[in-house]
Design a protein around this motif. Structure first.
Motif, short mmCIF file in Angstrom:
data_model
loop_
_atom_site.label_atom_id
_atom_site.label_comp_id
_atom_site.label_asym_id
_atom_site.label_seq_id
_atom_site.Cartn_x
_atom_site.Cartn_y
_atom_site.Cartn_z
N GLY A 148 -4.32 8.85 -0.34
CA GLY A 148 -3.81 10.21 -0.36
C GLY A 148 -4.66 11.14 0.48
N ILE A 149 -4.07 12.24 0.90
CA ILE A 149 -4.79 13.32 1.57
C ILE A 149 -4.47 14.60 0.81
CG2 ILE A 149 -5.12 14.64 3.70
CD1 ILE A 149 -4.11 12.23 5.26
N GLU A 150 -5.50 15.38 0.52
CA GLU A 150 -5.32 16.64 -0.21
C GLU A 150 -6.21 17.71 0.39
OE1 GLU A 150 -4.77 19.91 -2.33
OE2 GLU A 150 -3.39 18.21 -2.10
N TYR A 151 -5.64 18.89 0.60
CA TYR A 151 -6.33 19.99 1.27
C TYR A 151 -7.46 20.57 0.43
CZ TYR A 151 -6.81 24.32 3.96
OH TYR A 151 -7.30 25.35 4.71
N GLU A 152 -7.27 20.63 -0.90
CA GLU A 152 -8.25 21.24 -1.79
C GLU A 152 -9.11 20.16 -2.45
OE1 GLU A 152 -8.68 24.41 -2.16
OE2 GLU A 152 -6.83 25.35 -1.48
N GLU A 153 -10.39 20.46 -2.63
CA GLU A 153 -11.30 19.47 -3.20
C GLU A 153 -11.01 19.21 -4.68
OE1 GLU A 153 -16.09 18.54 -3.63
OE2 GLU A 153 -15.41 20.62 -3.41
N PHE A 154 -10.74 20.25 -5.45
CA PHE A 154 -10.55 20.10 -6.89
C PHE A 154 -9.38 19.17 -7.22
CE2 PHE A 154 -9.43 22.53 -11.01
CZ PHE A 154 -10.12 21.62 -11.78
N THR A 197 0.85 -1.20 0.00
CA THR A 197 0.00 0.00 0.00
C THR A 197 0.88 1.24 0.00
OG1 THR A 197 -0.17 -0.09 2.41
CG2 THR A 197 -1.96 -1.09 1.15
N PHE A 198 0.38 2.29 -0.63
CA PHE A 198 1.17 3.49 -0.88
C PHE A 198 0.35 4.70 -0.42
CE2 PHE A 198 2.10 0.12 -3.76
CZ PHE A 198 3.48 0.08 -3.85
N PHE A 199 0.99 5.58 0.32
CA PHE A 199 0.28 6.68 0.98
C PHE A 199 1.02 7.99 0.73
CE2 PHE A 199 -0.82 8.44 5.48
CZ PHE A 199 -1.75 9.32 4.94
N ASP A 200 0.31 8.95 0.13
CA ASP A 200 0.86 10.30 -0.07
C ASP A 200 0.00 11.28 0.73
OD1 ASP A 200 1.71 12.79 -0.86
OD2 ASP A 200 1.68 12.37 -3.01
N PRO A 201 0.48 11.75 1.86
CA PRO A 201 -0.33 12.62 2.71
C PRO A 201 -0.33 14.09 2.29
CG PRO A 201 1.74 12.15 3.80
CD PRO A 201 1.76 11.38 2.50
N ALA A 202 0.15 14.36 1.10
CA ALA A 202 0.05 15.71 0.52
C ALA A 202 -0.05 15.53 -0.98
CB ALA A 202 1.28 16.54 0.90
N ASN A 235 5.43 15.10 -1.96
CA ASN A 235 6.06 16.42 -2.08
C ASN A 235 5.20 17.40 -1.29
OD1 ASN A 235 7.40 18.73 -2.93
ND2 ASN A 235 6.50 18.72 -4.98
N PRO A 236 5.32 17.40 0.05
CA PRO A 236 4.48 18.28 0.87
C PRO A 236 4.77 19.75 0.58
CG PRO A 236 5.54 16.58 2.20
CD PRO A 236 6.21 16.56 0.87
N PRO A 237 3.84 20.63 0.93
CA PRO A 237 4.07 22.07 0.70
C PRO A 237 5.25 22.56 1.51
CG PRO A 237 2.10 21.71 2.03
CD PRO A 237 2.53 20.37 1.55
N PHE A 238 6.06 23.43 0.89
CA PHE A 238 7.29 23.90 1.53
C PHE A 238 6.99 25.03 2.52
CE2 PHE A 238 9.73 22.60 -2.56
CZ PHE A 238 9.52 21.28 -2.24
N GLY A 280 -8.97 16.82 2.94
CA GLY A 280 -8.80 17.32 4.30
C GLY A 280 -7.41 17.87 4.52
N ASP A 281 -7.16 18.36 5.71
CA ASP A 281 -5.86 18.92 6.10
C ASP A 281 -5.03 17.81 6.73
OD1 ASP A 281 -3.71 20.21 7.34
OD2 ASP A 281 -4.88 22.01 7.77
N ALA A 282 -3.93 17.45 6.07
CA ALA A 282 -3.12 16.31 6.53
C ALA A 282 -2.57 16.53 7.93
CB ALA A 282 -1.98 16.06 5.55
N LEU A 283 -2.32 17.78 8.32
CA LEU A 283 -1.75 18.04 9.64
C LEU A 283 -2.82 18.05 10.73
CD1 LEU A 283 1.01 20.70 8.90
CD2 LEU A 283 1.13 18.20 8.89
#
Length: 933
Positions: A408-414, A357-362, A478-481, A456-459
């Motif tokens: 995956g988790i992503e902050y924006e819906e689009f 399984t592979f997980f990208d939290p951003a 590649n989380p936001p810097f 959602g917000d990964a943090l």
């Protein structure tokens, strides 16, 4: 009807037999091609037209025998006519076609001889009609299956731009928000499906918009909503009165088309934008970089606020290669080479792939997940090829890896929605690879499996609620810097809470919170491997001492692999280029014996790999230290016995105390009594560029003289008003002393000036001596009463290496810090004779500079224009300083800093001095063995 390749081949053989005696062009062409299209289950008139008129470059007109816009052009001839000439005529026709309609394939044919040309690759296939069944898979594109599986950035970016135009037009009309985003995501799927075989025959979506909507666009929105309803309805549940054009579309499922959208009201321009997008060849679009669609509708300010940098496939592979892909490839290669138990091992390997399984939290638009899925499916395909060769086996029984292994988790819906669709797109491409390998025509429609993308917000999210740690294999992304000074209050509070540093939470970049949270998550499954892209600031400068003790000591992590600083490019419009590192982490209970390090001699080029027993937080070899977790901590005083360094003098004057050369000349011409109170002012940029400024320096000045000079009195008045108007308490207090700098550290001694910032292009920071009557600006540091030896060590490669690897950066430029660079630098011990030699070599550097009196330090230290005598002088000094540290020469700056790091450990941990010295001896022996080898 979805035909398999066996059916298609049988039809091709029958077609060849029926037409084996055909030779005459005019009488038979149309029937010939109508039946050719029927081989693939396609009604020719739905997609292609005969005798299409086209304007030639010579201003004449010609007629294309058969034209399928965007796909195929046929030039048909009678037998025994020159097909080479026919192909030239066809290529002339292509030039006269609008770019959005130009075909990719050109077929020239005299019934019995066929020549198929791919205009994208230039490859040509020639065969006889009797062999059509042997080459029928070359016509994959008839089914929308001729997909390029490698990155086609240009095709993808064009597609994103076309969608961006439609987005902008709809948004400007007031169709905004959730409905707009959902509409674009649904259209994205339809456009891709139309060109890649999900929808069959190819181009039925294009035909629906082009032929079944009004030219003014007034009914496009209604037709699209009707189509979305159809795509969400199983074939056996549809109304019997549904028009045939809509009923031809398959049931898609996957929740993508569930729920009716507010009807968008199109105009002619909007319809044209949609048609342009539909005519584009989406078979060449890479789902992996379709995040550029999202970026194309964001402006630069939004990108910075979200820390979004979009990613090339090559860079994603730098992350997932050493994280899991390289090991899996090596494992499969070893299994394939086995002499016994091979098939059982291959089946076990495939089963292993299905458990990962592979997980990208951003995850953004899913770039990392898409590429990871593609590569795992390719590994599975190689495994299946090794098992079954070219046997024809049912695809549904072959492939067991699915998109629901990806999270995956992503902050924006689009972008979260785009990620979900991109995974389906890549799933279809992977299915087509199986089709090609095993001669099938299989698609996973209707959709049953989906990637698990949480909006959602990964943090703020409990990662375990999405994927239980014991089920997780790899975390990547590649989380936001977002640097500390650019973070919002909410972001800063999140970093402070996740890091648990207390107080202000330090100066950690936003990306650091993902490393820490991943470390927390891994405690519940210590076998998880982690790899993130990050700004290089987390491996140099003040952040190292804040972040890495948390990762090393609190969470028990070790660096399993790393890419040192390189330039991270983007596939998006307005390309973002930042300097990054990649860090791969494992719990020390399961760390690999060998750590892989990728270094970049050219930060825009390819890396060079090396292997190590352990790596430091600074991404160099740890063999020179007893404690591989050692970090350099800011010190308030020099750890070696050295002169004190100080910040320069801060005017805090709004320019009122500073004079240009002409202002100084005018003032002294009119008021020569001011000469003692006007001094040279050295700022970092002025000093390096060879410019001159001056300042009013009035400590202890005779007030009678000052009051007698109206221009100076006026400057002091303006300065008082400027400071009094400040909202800062300390600045307001300075209003009572308008003739003095805001911060004064001047000593009336000569000094070495140290620019606080210097270009990364330079091999050396241009330090220099300044006279006692000059004033160092606060853009500089200065060392009062420094001597030639001090200057020599500061300007040496050893000190430059320490600055480059341990000091922080401003963007990519060197940032010289008192507490982190100067005070922590391990100075060498010397004899009087050694010191005298070093001073002589330092003077040689100054003499070489003086030999070019018209050149600025910027000129002298530009790597492209540095004079040979100056470069030779520095080389001699560098070699001599290196010998103060050890007799063996250093191979590189990284070699130097690894040695210096051991010296630093001995300074801060005297009890570990013996261990460090032993490690250095072992390291030297290894180096000597390497050299002898």
């Amino acid at each position: 009807m979805r035909l398999g390749w066996d059916d298609i081949k049988r039809r091709a053989k029958a077609f060849s037999e029926e037409w084996k005696d055909a030779h005459y062009e005019k009488g038979e062409t149309q029937t010939f091609y109508n039946e050719f299209f029927e081989i693939f289950g396609i009604r020719r008139k739905q997609v292609a037209i005969y005798e299409q008129r086209v304007k030639l470059l010579s201003n004449r007109h010609g007629f294309i025998d058969l034209f399928w816009p965007g796909t195929l052009l046929v030039e048909q001839k009678s037998s025994r006519l020159d097909l080479g000439k026919a192909q030239g005529q066809a290529l002339d026709y292509v030039e006269g076609i609008h770019p959005t309609l130009q075909p990719r394939w050109v077929l020239t044919c005299d019934f019995q001889t066929w020549v198929l040309l791919d205009l994208d690759t230039g490859k040509e296939l020639r065969f006889r009609l009797a062999d059509l069944h042997k080459h029928i898979t070359a016509f994959d594109f008839m089914l929308g299956r001729k997909v390029s599986f490698e990155t086609q950035a240009g095709v993808t970016i064009t597609a994103a731009e076309l969608m961006g135009k439609l987005h902008d037009a709809l948004e400007e009309s007031g169709y905004v928000g959730h409905d707009l985003e959902q509409l674009l995501v649904r259209l994205l799927f339809c456009l891709f499906a139309d060109d890649t075989g999900i929808f069959q025959p190819k181009d039925i979506f294009l035909q629906l918009v082009e032929n079944d909507t009004r030219p003014d666009g007034s009914d496009v929105g209604r037709v699209l909503n009707d189509l979305f309803d159809v795509l969400d309805t199983p074939e056996d549940a549809r109304q019997s009165t549904l028009q045939a054009e809509l009923n031809a579309f398959p049931y898609v499922n996957g929740r993508l088309f569930a729920g009716r959208l507010r009807t968008p009201h199109f105009t002619q321009i909007m319809r044209d934008h949609l048609l342009d997008a539909a005519r584009h060849d989406w078979s060449g679009v890479s789902p992996a970089i379709f995040g550029s669609l999202f970026q194309s509708v964001m402006d630069a300010k939004e990108r910075r606020a979200k820390g979004a940098h979009y990613t090339t496939e090559a860079n994603i592979l730098k992350v997932i290669g050493p994280l899991f892909l390289d090991d899996l490839r090596a494992e499969l290669a070893a299994i394939i080479q086995r002499k016994t138990g091979r098939d059982k091992a291959l089946l076990e390997f495939q089963a292993k792939l299905t458990r990962l399984t592979f997980f990208d939290p951003a995850c953004g638009c899913g770039n990392f997940l898409v590429i990871a899925y593609r590569e795992i499916r390719r590994l599975e395909l190689e495994c299946l090829k090794a098992l079954y060769g070219d046997q024809q086996i049912e695809a549904a029984l072959l492939s067991r890896v699915t998109v629901d292994q990806f999270y995956g988790i992503e902050y924006e819906e689009f972008p979260a929605k785009i990620a979900e669709v991109a995974m389906w797109m890549m799933d279809h491409i992977a299915n087509n690879e199986i089709n090609e390998a095993f001669r099938l025509n299989y698609a996973r429609i209707p959709l049953k499996d989906s990637a698990h993308i949480l909006h959602g917000d990964a943090l703020e999210t409990d990662w375990s609620s999405l994927l239980r740690p014991e089920k997780c294999s790899y975390i990547m992304g590649n989380p936001p810097f977002v640097g500390a000074k650019y973070q919002s209050e909410v972001q800063r509070a999140q970093v402070r809470r996740v890091a648990g540093l207390g107080g202000s939470g330090g100066t950690l970049d936003y990306v650091a919170a993902w490393f820490i949270k991943a470390g927390q998550y891994l405690q519940l499954n210590r076998r998880i491997r982690i790899a993130f892209v990050a700004t290089n600031s987390i491996t140099q400068g003040e952040q190292v001492a804040q972040l890495w003790p948390i990762l090393f000591d609190r969470h028990g992590l070790e660096i399993a692999f790393a890419h040192r600083t390189f330039s991270w490019g983007s596939e998006a419009r307005g390309k973002a280029h930042v300097h990054v590192v990649i860090i791969g982490l494992a719990h020390r209970d399961h760390e690999p014996a060998e750590k892989r390090l990728f270094s970049y001699p050219d930060i825009k080029g390819d890396p060079v790999e090396s292997r190590h027993a352990a790596l430091t937080a600074y991404l160099f070899d740890a063999r020179g230290v007893a404690n591989r977790h050692l970090v350099v901590v800011e010190s308030t005083r020099p750890l070696s016995t050295r002169p004190v360094i100080s910040f320069g003098n801060m005017p805090n004057d709004d320019g009122n105390l500073i004079l240009s050369p002409s202002e100084r000349a005018d003032l002294l011409d009119a008021y020569p009594q001011m000469a003692p109170y006007v001094r040279p002012l050295y700022g970092a940029k002025d000093f390096i560029d060879g410019n001159f400024r001056y300042c009013l320096w009035l400590p202890g000045a005779d007030s009678t003289i000052i009051r007698s000079v109206p221009p100076v009195v006026e400057r002091l008045r303006r300065n008082r008003e400027y400071r009094a108007a400040s909202t800062r308490k300390t600045t307001k207090q300075l209003a009572d002393f308008p003739g003095l700098f805001g911060e004064i550290r001047h000593t009336e001694q000569p000094y070495v000036l140290v620019p606080r910032h210097s270009s990364e292009r330079r091999d050396f920071v241009p330090f220099g001596f300044c006279p006692a009557d000059s004033v160092a600006h606060d853009s500089c540091l200065f060392i009062p009463n420094a001597n030639l030896f001090d200057f020599a060590i500061l300007t040496s490669r050893a000190h430059m290496a320490w600055l480059a690897h341990i000091g922080g950066r401003l963007k990519s430029d060197f940032r010289y810090s008192i507490g982190l660079v100067y005070n922590t630098f391990p100075w060498p011990d010397t004899t009087l004779a050694q010191r005298a030699k070093i001073e002589a070599l330092a003077q040689a550097v100054l003499d070489a500079r003086a030999a070019h009196p018209t050149s600025s330090l910027a000129d002298l230290y530009d790597p492209d224009t540095m004079p040979a005598n100056l470069r030779k002088a520095h080389a001699a000094l560098d070699a001599a300083v290196d010998r103060l540290y050890r007799s063996a020469p250093f191979a590189s700056d990284r070699d130097r800093v690894e040695h210096l790091f051991g010296r630093y450990e001995a300074l801060v941990n005297p009890l570990e001095r013996i261990g460090a010295a032993k490690n250095r001896r072992v390291a030297r022996m290894a180096e000597q063995n390497d050299c002898s080898a």
